[in-house]
Every structure is written in structure tokens, then in C-alpha cells.
Scaffold this motif. Sequence first.
Motif, PDB file in Angstrom:
ATOM      1  N   ASN A 168     -11.828  50.681  -7.350  1.00 39.55           N
ATOM      2  CA  ASN A 168     -11.678  52.057  -6.900  1.00 39.55           C
ATOM      3  C   ASN A 168     -12.142  53.028  -7.978  1.00 39.55           C
ATOM      4  OD1 ASN A 168     -10.996  54.208  -5.264  1.00 39.55           O
ATOM      5  ND2 ASN A 168      -8.935  53.493  -4.841  1.00 39.55           N
ATOM      6  N   ASN A 209      -8.942  47.558  -3.830  1.00 41.20           N
ATOM      7  CA  ASN A 209      -8.293  48.572  -2.988  1.00 41.20           C
ATOM      8  C   ASN A 209      -8.888  48.534  -1.579  1.00 41.20           C
ATOM      9  OD1 ASN A 209      -7.412  51.352  -5.197  1.00 41.20           O
ATOM     10  ND2 ASN A 209      -7.090  49.184  -5.444  1.00 41.20           N
ATOM     11  N   GLU A 227      -3.920  50.116   0.417  1.00 40.35           N
ATOM     12  CA  GLU A 227      -3.508  49.885  -0.967  1.00 40.35           C
ATOM     13  C   GLU A 227      -4.536  50.575  -1.843  1.00 40.35           C
ATOM     14  OE1 GLU A 227      -1.223  46.283  -2.655  1.00 40.35           O
ATOM     15  OE2 GLU A 227      -3.341  45.872  -3.092  1.00 40.35           O
ATOM     16  N   THR A 228      -4.168  51.729  -2.372  1.00 42.04           N
ATOM     17  CA  THR A 228      -5.104  52.591  -3.091  1.00 42.04           C
ATOM     18  C   THR A 228      -4.402  53.204  -4.294  1.00 42.04           C
ATOM     19  OG1 THR A 228      -4.471  54.499  -1.745  1.00 42.04           O
ATOM     20  CG2 THR A 228      -6.306  53.170  -0.949  1.00 42.04           C
ATOM     21  N   LYS A 255      -1.359  52.472  -8.667  1.00 46.02           N
ATOM     22  CA  LYS A 255      -1.660  51.794  -7.420  1.00 46.02           C
ATOM     23  C   LYS A 255      -0.442  51.853  -6.507  1.00 46.02           C
ATOM     24  CE  LYS A 255      -4.070  47.617  -5.862  1.00 46.02           C
ATOM     25  NZ  LYS A 255      -4.615  46.306  -6.298  1.00 46.02           N
TER      26      LYS A 255
END
Length: 428
Positions: A165, A216, A236-237, A275
Motif C-alpha cells: 500500500n 492490503n 484490510e488497509t 493497518k
Amino acid sequence: MRSQFIQILFFLFLLTQQTWALDFDTKTEVYVAGNSYAVDSEFAEKNQVFYFLSSENKVIFNSKYEFALSPEVYYLDNLKIKDQDKALVEPKEVGLKYFGSHLSWTLGFFQMKKEGPDILDPLDYQQPKNYLDPLHSGKLALLGLKAELAVNNYLSFEVGYTPKNRIPVIPQESSAWYPREGVLPTESESFLITLPDNPNYRINNEERSKDDLKNNYIFKTKITTSYTDIILQVAETLSSSPDISPTLTGTLISTTPVFAIKLDNPIELDVRWKKVKNYGGGFNIPLESMGLIIKVFSNQEVSENKKTLMSTIALEKTLGNWIAILEATAQQINSRVDNSNLSTITNLYENAQALGLRYAPNDKFSLLAGGLYDSKKGSYVATLRPKYFFTQNAYTELQVVAVGGKEGALLSYFDKADSASLKIGTSF
């Protein structure tokens, strides 16, 4: 070298298998924005000019394949920003796309589709943002693979995956978007942090762990019926906003009932993006006979020490040449740790109301007006955007933005950080 040769052979093989028709599509936007801030100091510029260039270029192969090259260039004309930090090149969309009858995919830089409310969308904060100039912010593209699968007319899926990411962009150290007088606004009422004269900020913008950026994803399901559209999203970032904690070095004033300190220069700010897991969804209900659309969306962001629930209810009403949008947003933050993290833009959404109006009497002219008000603390943002089309593909747009708030509200520290911008766009 060998891998590149194989790729060239594969592309040539495709060309020999069928006749390819080429088509080109180009759109360019340019705008210049001027900002005037409340305080001019040794370390912050009072006046700055923000330049923006966007170019969308597409080459279409036989209607199924498309190569996109759509960069954005940002430039801040601020005398107190280092030259190497003034410019940002953003690959908004760069890569190869395939459009099938059911399956479509993008390989390269991509952005996820927007599904929720127009102004405050709880599902739109999972993609990293560019806050180089907060009044002209935008999404950063993800580098990886995006796939869209339309199972039938009722069920579709969209998934975006990035092996690494990107860290969101925040204002530079010399930006006037860091308070230059008074106190630092914090999330907790247990801290009172007073600024020194002529504050000098130093920012550590390193991620807490390289693992936070790895693998991510955003996965979206859309169910369409004749009565409603239902969207479910799991992601999920990185967190929607960073933890910005100042190093508490200075003169201690008191420890009770609040921890009060006057900081010394330089002020060290540790910026950390964590995260998080996101669980969200919502629905749209179009009531065509009434010219009304109802949208209800919510998202739960979960990290190791904090949960943030953001929910929005929106009404969109069409009345002749007018479209009115009314939104109400609530945000609940449950944190296990009482800390001195600074308040950020997302703290405006604890109890916020937004209103948008669009007037389009003909094909050449339109007017957008809107505002957001934080009823808990008293911050506000207001904007006015008239737009005029000279031809079908060429236009100009003026945008005026005003911010402010009651004493002690987050945006009260930036009550003179207003902005005016002129945008020119064309396509062919």
C-alpha cells in the motif's frame, strides 16, 4: 532482458490472432488555487498558490482492452517549502484494462468505485488520500490488481489488491495547516498543549512497520434488485487518519486536572499509519415517483487499540433543475488509550451535517453550493462552484472554499485558510 523479449513476443502473437481497432480518448484539466492563511511566520508561508494538472489518456484496443495513462501533477508555490517537496506526481490510472462480458480487470494503478453518499461516504476512506492541500484533496491510486465480476444482473463483485500500500500524503512541515499560535487541538480532553512563539515543526512520517503496508485489499459485493442496491465491503488497509503525536518536550504547567505543557521548539510530530480491518456496507433506495434517493451507509474500522464507527444517512431530492443533498454523519471512537494525538480532519465527523445544492438550467451552466457543519464542536466548511461549458468538451469552473469555526473548534485555528481556484478543462 529475456522476460522483456517474451513479453514482446506474446504481444505480437495477440496482434496476429485478430484484427485490432484502435481508438483514443483524451481529457485534460488544469486549475490554479490561491490560499491565504491566518499567520505568517518564519516557518510558515501566509500566502501560497496551488497548481494542478490532470490528464486522462486512453488507448482502446478492439473495445476489449484499454491502456490508461492518466497522471496528476500537484505543485505548491510556497517559499518556505523545500524545492524537492513542492511537486507531487500521482499516477491516478496507469495500466492495462480488460473488459469482458462478465469479468473485467485492471493491472497497474487503479481506484475503487464509489458507491455511497456523495459528500461523506464511510466506505470511501479505505483508499489512501492526498492531503498535500487539504482543501483540494483526492484519492491516491493503488498499485496492484483490480477485478470486477458481474455474475448476473443482480450480483456483482469488485476486489482490489495491492502487495504494498501507499502512505497517504499529508501537508509539509512549513504548511499553515499546522497551528501557528495558541494550542494544539488533541483528540483527548486530558491534555492541554500550548504552542511556543513562532512554532517550528519537524515531522517523522515513517510507517510503524513495513508489514502494515503489505497485502492490503478491498473486497466489495453488490446486490441489485428493483427496489434497492445493497453494498457489503470488507477491507484490510491503512487507517483512515494517522496518529499524530507530539513529543512532549517543554515547560510543564500542571498534571491535574489536565496534563498541561508549553512546548519548546522544534516541535517533533510522530506520524503513524496503522493497518486496520474494515467492515462496512449500506444500501440505496430510489423512489422515482417522488424524485428521491435514500442512502444509508456505515463502516467499522478496527485496530489493535481503537474502534471507529462512522455512519451516514443521505437524502437526494430532484426538483426540476435543482438537486438537493442532505446528509447526517455520526462517528463514534472507542480508544483503549488516552493519548495526546492531534485532532485530524476525520474528527469533524463525530456529529456532522452536510448540505449540497446543484442547479443546472441548461447544458452550458451549472452551479454547485455546499457546506459541512460539525455540530459538536462548531467547525464548518462551505464551498461555491459555478461551471460554464464553452463547447461540449471545454469548460471553466470557479471554486471558492471558506473554513472556520467557534473558538476551540478544530477549524477555528484555520479560520482564514480560505481558498479560491480557477479550473480549465477540455477533452477530445
